[in-house]
Design a protein around this motif. Sequence first.
Motif, mmCIF file in Angstrom:
data_model
loop_
_atom_site.group_PDB
_atom_site.id
_atom_site.type_symbol
_atom_site.label_atom_id
_atom_site.label_comp_id
_atom_site.label_asym_id
_atom_site.label_seq_id
_atom_site.Cartn_x
_atom_site.Cartn_y
_atom_site.Cartn_z
ATOM 1 N N MET A 45 -59.210 1.514 -45.392
ATOM 2 C CA MET A 45 -59.517 0.534 -46.433
ATOM 3 C C MET A 45 -60.993 0.177 -46.353
ATOM 4 N N LEU A 46 -61.622 0.158 -47.492
ATOM 5 C CA LEU A 46 -63.043 -0.187 -47.535
ATOM 6 C C LEU A 46 -63.186 -1.535 -48.214
ATOM 7 N N SER A 102 -64.459 -2.409 -53.769
ATOM 8 C CA SER A 102 -63.048 -2.041 -53.932
ATOM 9 C C SER A 102 -62.589 -1.097 -52.821
ATOM 10 N N ASP A 103 -61.278 -0.955 -52.676
ATOM 11 C CA ASP A 103 -60.710 -0.102 -51.634
ATOM 12 C C ASP A 103 -61.193 1.345 -51.731
ATOM 13 N N ASP A 104 -61.400 1.829 -52.958
ATOM 14 C CA ASP A 104 -61.825 3.231 -53.107
ATOM 15 C C ASP A 104 -63.345 3.398 -53.002
ATOM 16 N N GLY A 105 -64.061 2.300 -52.811
ATOM 17 C CA GLY A 105 -65.502 2.370 -52.606
ATOM 18 C C GLY A 105 -66.310 2.636 -53.858
ATOM 19 N N GLU A 120 -68.820 8.298 -58.077
ATOM 20 C CA GLU A 120 -68.572 8.775 -56.723
ATOM 21 C C GLU A 120 -68.981 7.693 -55.724
ATOM 22 N N VAL A 121 -68.397 7.738 -54.541
ATOM 23 C CA VAL A 121 -68.790 6.826 -53.477
ATOM 24 C C VAL A 121 -70.258 7.053 -53.155
#
Length: 532
Positions: free
Chosen positions: A1-2, A82-85, A166-167
């Motif tokens: 988790m980010l 957010s969790d997905d970065g 993208e992250v």
Amino acid sequence: MLKHAVIPFLLGAGLLSGAPSALAASNLVFCSEGSPAGFDPGQYTTGTDFDASAETVFNRLTQFERGGTAVIPGLATKWEVSDDGKTYTFHLREGVKFHTTDYFKPTRNFNADDVLFTFNRMLDKDHPFRKAYPTEFPYFTDMGMDKNIAKLEKLDEQTVKFTLNEVDAAFIQNLAMSFASIQSAEYADQLLKDGKAADINQKPIGTGPFVFSKYQKDAQIRFKGNKDYWQPDDVKIDNLIFAITTDASVRMQKLKKNECQVTLFPRPADIQPLKQDPKLQMPQQAGFNLGYIAYNTQHPPFDRLEVRQAMDMAVNKQAIIQAVYQDSGQLAVNAMPPTQWSYDDSIKDAPFDPEKAKQLLQQAGVKPGTEITLWAMPVQRPYNPNAKLMAEMLQADWSKLGFKVRIVSYEWGEYLKRMKSGEHDIALIGWTGDNGDPDNWLGTLYNCDAIGSNNYSQWCDPQYDSLVKQAKQVTDRAQRTALYQQAQQRLKQQVPITPVAHSTVNQPLSIKVSEFKVSPFGRNVFSGVSVD
């Protein structure tokens, strides 16, 4: 988790105990080294431009602590990831005022509209303001932010959300950099209405600690302390004056006579005498910088690897460091400094071997008497105190290989502009890190997206490019380090540059100056500084 939430805190409180209050503020003269090309930080990439705009007039959503690389809140008090970065939500500081000048009177405080204007102008080539005042934003595009920011939304007056494709592991650090300085949307609207959009680059309006007052090219820039600054304890100077002084010896003489209280880039030979002057102080630190030689890989014969290898192994680095840097330089072997995390210390230089270099050139069919241009910077920089002398030494080294080397120079802004368009064969240049992240070196300086901007070698290598892009899209530092080290190995093999030296930064100051912090990024920051 980010997850990442920054707790808001009071900036500047308690950091300057014992320093004079804003009421006892005074005047400070900074002997700077050159004229800025303008005052719109998004357009530029050099410390000369940023000192005169981003570090005085403007703020950013996030900012670097003074004298360090840690990111702290700026115009955003906190943010969540957010969790997905891929989504960043920023909560904006309330009550921040834009500057009031004789050319602009704001009617509202800083809010989300200003963030949207600042970034949408860089994102959208069809943005009305950008069409009225066409310009490019090299940092923004070099780091691929124009491609990676998918959407920017105003959630309310004090909240904005960035959505990325993208992250981007360096996103928060990037937003603390000078190019991301927040402009006034209201001021931009006024300029657009008046048909004077280009004034955003000559008459700046920001929220920073100093208010722009006057500029005389090649002479001086004048700023007034911002009485309405949101960090009032950081404004201890009534009048900040940049006395533009291109000659290093003249700068030092002015400092000794107290005609300026802060200057920069002393000549190596001046360092010891300055240290011995009881009226001066000389803080120093290892430079987060690199001086290097860039080969234009689009210009024959430097489009051939064996030619670049020959040039590289004929550079007498030890002699250059002794003559040019004296006691203030360390040998560089890599594309970034050893103080940068992910630095690969297994990388070694090719031995200095002029005879083998001659053989390589002969095998490549390079004829004796081939004419080449070597560009030398007209100014001192933290990474190169004397480009003219370095160029003369390289001219001698490469003449022994059979080249006819002509040294070329231009005024600093023109020099950079012409190099970006690829007019040079070989150029002396360098870099001081901007944000503490490896991408600021390996992406900003050498990737394909940076051609036409900071990639002065005009070098595009798909294998290298893939590695640095992958490294930016993961957040685990060990994974990023492994990818960046592969990229460093590839760059060393392909020789688009010859790293020469990392120089120690010496910052000459009057003993009257308090709380000046030497920036690892080579900036001259006067917020929080006082003078007796």
